[in-house]
Design an enzyme around this catalytic site. Structure first.
Site, PDB file in Angstrom:
ATOM      1  N   GLU A  44      31.044  25.832  62.393  1.00 45.25           N
ATOM      2  CA  GLU A  44      31.031  26.991  63.285  1.00 45.25           C
ATOM      3  C   GLU A  44      32.456  27.508  63.521  1.00 45.25           C
ATOM      4  O   GLU A  44      33.375  26.730  63.755  1.00 45.25           O
ATOM      5  CB  GLU A  44      30.388  26.589  64.618  1.00 45.25           C
ATOM      6  CG  GLU A  44      30.219  27.733  65.594  1.00 45.25           C
ATOM      7  CD  GLU A  44      29.584  27.293  66.910  1.00 45.25           C
ATOM      8  OE1 GLU A  44      29.112  28.176  67.645  1.00 45.25           O
ATOM      9  OE2 GLU A  44      29.569  26.083  67.204  1.00 45.25           O
ATOM     10  N   LYS A 117      24.235  34.336  66.021  1.00 42.30           N
ATOM     11  CA  LYS A 117      23.746  33.316  66.947  1.00 42.30           C
ATOM     12  C   LYS A 117      23.043  33.955  68.151  1.00 42.30           C
ATOM     13  O   LYS A 117      23.589  34.847  68.796  1.00 42.30           O
ATOM     14  CB  LYS A 117      24.930  32.458  67.401  1.00 42.30           C
ATOM     15  CG  LYS A 117      24.605  31.327  68.349  1.00 42.30           C
ATOM     16  CD  LYS A 117      25.883  30.537  68.618  1.00 42.30           C
ATOM     17  CE  LYS A 117      25.681  29.377  69.564  1.00 42.30           C
ATOM     18  NZ  LYS A 117      26.923  28.596  69.727  1.00 42.30           N
ATOM     19  N   CYS A 154      24.615  26.114  65.976  1.00 38.36           N
ATOM     20  CA  CYS A 154      24.953  25.227  67.088  1.00 38.36           C
ATOM     21  C   CYS A 154      23.886  25.196  68.186  1.00 38.36           C
ATOM     22  O   CYS A 154      22.834  24.601  68.020  1.00 38.36           O
ATOM     23  CB  CYS A 154      26.325  25.587  67.629  1.00 38.36           C
ATOM     24  SG  CYS A 154      27.055  24.269  68.645  1.00 38.36           S
TER      25      CYS A 154
END
Length: 279
Positions: A44, A117, A154
């Protein structure tokens, strides 16, 4: 054509500046290609520190357009190496509109698209809402030279809906680049993603950076791995403290085997839940 895909993950530490991080990842990609890897995913926000440990507008400078200069640099490398690449970066769509994003590049260097995300935490050490808007591009599955590839990022991994969307979209490999801390979530790291691989019947590549950076005390614990659709780790899990390039062979034929074994896979499509009501 073989069903086996050699895939790679990179877990590494912060080198101190953006250019040296980019150069390090170019070297990792070349090393992976030398080992026969055909697809690679970085961690990430791969070219920077995990700046979300603080709330400081100075780190907006790490954001860039996607596609843009870093994407284009790795497009050229992907074409040179014949490798699919997943590039997690800080995206600037326009002034003040910023996302935590991963670009996907095919093995011929073509830009296929991006994933933004969706789930953005805002807790001590992970002040992400200061830096990112929630994603708004859905859960795309990219048709690449190695098969159908999806991306989650994540904190997304705690939410089953996106995993499911990617499976319904036909994903065979889903990459989850992360930056997660030892004291916060390590007990979940080897639980949630194997469970999601089983529930959705595809491979997952889970990546976590390593080390303690100067911005805070988050202790990134590595342990990157691939897990198959039966929930089994493919080879050893990555080191808990040190940078590592993880290269593994993924037998995509196992996905077909598992999906044929479990009849419910065919019954979980949205149309299976549509009922006709007679009036």
């Amino acid at each position: 054509m073989s069903d086996v895909v050699r895939a790679a993950l990179v877990q590494t530490n912060w080198t101190g500046d953006k250019e040296s991080m980019i150069k390090a990842h170019e070297d990792y990609a070349r090393d992976a290609a030398a080992q026969g890897a055909k697809v690679i995913c970085f961690q990430e926000l791969f070219y920077g520190p995990y700046f979300c440990q603080v709330q400081d507008a100075a780190y907006y400078e790490y954001a860039e357009s996607i596609p843009g200069p870093t994407t284009e640099r790795f497009q050229a490398l992907a074409a040179e190496l014949g490798m699919v690449m997943v590039l997690p970066m800080y995206e600037k769509e326009q002034e003040g509109v910023l996302y935590n994003t991963a670009a996907v590049v095919d093995a011929d260097g073509s830009y296929l698209g991006k994933y933004r995300k969706h789930h953005i935490p805002q807790v001590n050490g992970f002040w992400e809402k200061f830096y990112f808007r929630p994603g708004n591009l859905g859960y795309p599955v990219f048709d690449t030279a190695v098969g159908k590839v999806g991306v989650y990022i994540c904190y997304d991994r705690h939410f089953p809906e996106g995993w499911r969307e990617l499976g319904l979209g036909g994903a065979q490999i889903v990459f989850n680049p992360s930056a997660t801390s030892r004291g916060l979530s390590s007990y979940l790291w080897q639980l949630e993603q194997p469970a999601s691989a089983v529930a959705n019947e595809y491979y997952i590549g889970a990546i976590n950076r390593v080390g303690i950076e100067e911005l805070g005390d988050d202790d990134f614990y590595g342990q990157s791995y691939f897990v198959d659709p039966e929930g089994k780790f493919v080879g050893e899990v990555g080191d808990t403290h040190n940078p590592e390039l993880i290269v593994r062979d993924l037998d995509l034929g196992l996905i077909k085997t598992v999906r044929e074994r479990w009849q419910f896979y065919r019954d979980r499509r949205p149309e299976s839940y549509t009922r006709t009501v007679e009036l």
